[in-house]
Design an enzyme around this catalytic site. Sequence first.
Site, PDB file in Angstrom:
ATOM      1  N   ARG A   1      -3.733 -10.043   5.005  1.00 44.11           N
ATOM      2  CA  ARG A   1      -4.174 -10.084   3.605  1.00 44.11           C
ATOM      3  C   ARG A   1      -3.028  -9.590   2.735  1.00 44.11           C
ATOM      4  O   ARG A   1      -2.628  -8.431   2.832  1.00 44.11           O
ATOM      5  CB  ARG A   1      -5.417  -9.199   3.466  1.00 44.11           C
ATOM      6  CG  ARG A   1      -6.060  -9.217   2.091  1.00 44.11           C
ATOM      7  CD  ARG A   1      -7.292  -8.316   2.067  1.00 44.11           C
ATOM      8  NE  ARG A   1      -7.919  -8.319   0.750  1.00 44.11           N
ATOM      9  CZ  ARG A   1      -7.499  -7.566  -0.263  1.00 44.11           C
ATOM     10  NH1 ARG A   1      -6.483  -6.754  -0.131  1.00 44.11           N
ATOM     11  NH2 ARG A   1      -8.131  -7.636  -1.431  1.00 44.11           N
TER      12      ARG A   1
ATOM     13  N   LYS B   1       0.800  -1.230   0.000  1.00 45.99           N
ATOM     14  CA  LYS B   1       0.000   0.000   0.000  1.00 45.99           C
ATOM     15  C   LYS B   1       0.825   1.270   0.000  1.00 45.99           C
ATOM     16  O   LYS B   1       2.012   1.272   0.284  1.00 45.99           O
ATOM     17  CB  LYS B   1      -1.006  -0.036   1.150  1.00 45.99           C
ATOM     18  CG  LYS B   1      -2.210  -0.923   0.772  1.00 45.99           C
ATOM     19  CD  LYS B   1      -3.335  -0.852   1.739  1.00 45.99           C
ATOM     20  CE  LYS B   1      -4.485  -1.756   1.224  1.00 45.99           C
ATOM     21  NZ  LYS B   1      -5.461  -2.018   2.253  1.00 45.99           N
TER      22      LYS B   1
HETATM   23  N1  HH2 Z   1      -7.617  -3.659   0.939  1.00 42.76           N
HETATM   24  C1  HH2 Z   1      -8.017  -3.733  -0.347  1.00 42.76           C
HETATM   25  C2  HH2 Z   1      -9.096  -4.544  -0.702  1.00 42.76           C
HETATM   26  N2  HH2 Z   1      -9.736  -5.299   0.212  1.00 42.76           N
HETATM   27  N3  HH2 Z   1      -9.982  -6.033   2.446  1.00 42.76           N
HETATM   28  C3  HH2 Z   1      -9.612  -5.976   3.736  1.00 42.76           C
HETATM   29  N4  HH2 Z   1     -10.254  -6.726   4.660  1.00 42.76           N
HETATM   30  N5  HH2 Z   1      -8.586  -5.184   4.144  1.00 42.76           N
HETATM   31  C4  HH2 Z   1      -7.892  -4.388   3.272  1.00 42.76           C
HETATM   32  O1  HH2 Z   1      -6.984  -3.648   3.720  1.00 42.76           O
HETATM   33  C5  HH2 Z   1      -8.264  -4.421   1.881  1.00 42.76           C
HETATM   34  C6  HH2 Z   1      -9.347  -5.250   1.515  1.00 42.76           C
HETATM   35  C7  HH2 Z   1      -7.299  -2.941  -1.381  1.00 42.76           C
HETATM   36  O2  HH2 Z   1      -6.247  -3.638  -1.920  1.00 42.76           O
HETATM   37  P1  HH2 Z   1      -6.245  -4.537  -3.269  1.00 42.76           P
HETATM   38  O3  HH2 Z   1      -7.208  -5.650  -3.215  1.00 42.76           O
HETATM   39  O4  HH2 Z   1      -4.856  -4.957  -3.500  1.00 42.76           O
HETATM   40  O5  HH2 Z   1      -6.608  -3.505  -4.408  1.00 42.76           O
HETATM   41  P2  HH2 Z   1      -7.942  -3.131  -5.188  1.00 42.76           P
HETATM   42  O6  HH2 Z   1      -8.939  -2.611  -4.238  1.00 42.76           O
HETATM   43  O7  HH2 Z   1      -7.456  -2.081  -6.151  1.00 42.76           O
HETATM   44  O8  HH2 Z   1      -8.449  -4.352  -5.875  1.00 42.76           O
END
Ligand code: HH2
Length: 292
Positions: free
Chosen positions: A266, A231
């Site tokens: 995660r 992040k």
């Molecule tokens: N962060 C993202 C998405 N889902 N779920 C939880 N529980 N906690 C988090 O910190 C979290 C989450 C964002 O990251 P990512 O899935 O890599 O990206 P995107 O939202 O662009 O798909």
Amino acid sequence: MPTATAWRVRGRTLQLDRPLVMGILNVTPDSFSDGGRFFGADAAVEQAERMAAEGADIIDVGGESTRPQGATPVSAGEEIGRVGPVLRELRRRLPDTVLSVDTVKSEVAREALAEGAEIVNDVSGFRLDARMAEVCAAAGAGAVLMHSRGGVSTMGTYQHAEYGQSPVDDVLTELRRAADAALAAGLLPESVALDPGVGFAKRSEHSLAVLGALPRLVAWGFPVVVGVSRKRFIGELTGVATAAERVHGTVGANVAALSLGARIFRVHDVRASRQALDVAWAVLTRAAGSAA
Ligand code: HH2
């Protein structure tokens, strides 16, 4: 309340006597660090199998991005079309791996649970869909309630990153409200996990503050999930601009969060965090023994 020792997710009980790794599977064209890489169902299934082999306990399948540049919302039908076939195939191929769906929509959650998912990971903490709690409660699903503000296209931005004197107090108050609402709607306390929402309606200073305050959240007695992987706050702290190159910072943040009481991590890079968390855990459990 004592610290959580287990997390009930439908028919399964995940013991929290070691760190659990939740591998991220973004079946999206636009996720912030891996957008488009696993958009096709075959590539997605292959990536999930790789993460399971690398030690992921849970695979978190998402069909809608919340990326910091402002994500494009997708319809429930489109999201189901992305995650449904992947979950179905994963349920068949990875019977021992717990499956999670990353969604804010009850229709998508219902479909994912029908395909055999055990966990609903809702980055809105059940704020955005009034039927989410009842769908999860009816299935006995595990639920991750994450702190955020705003809708899907703004929660990853700074638009709602305005806090009072204590951002941590504000975040915890809002997260407590989400937890209480979910319990009032029928979720079992042993099925609820909480996540402070690193990077969601939070500048780097806010993300660091909530991570530093994890012991306060852990003390509520729910399992605590953190999502620091690749992040922005890591980029700002280290000067590493490319998200995929933030694995070392991710590992550092996860180990710190483990020592502060988080138990579910995660991540995109399963192998790195698995190894680091297992070694850190071996040391931390010895430290606890020697202090006794
Ligand atoms: N962060 C993202 C998405 N889902 N779920 C939880 N529980 N906690 C988090 O910190 C979290 C989450 C964002 O990251 P990512 O899935 O890599 O990206 P995107 O939202 O662009 O798909």
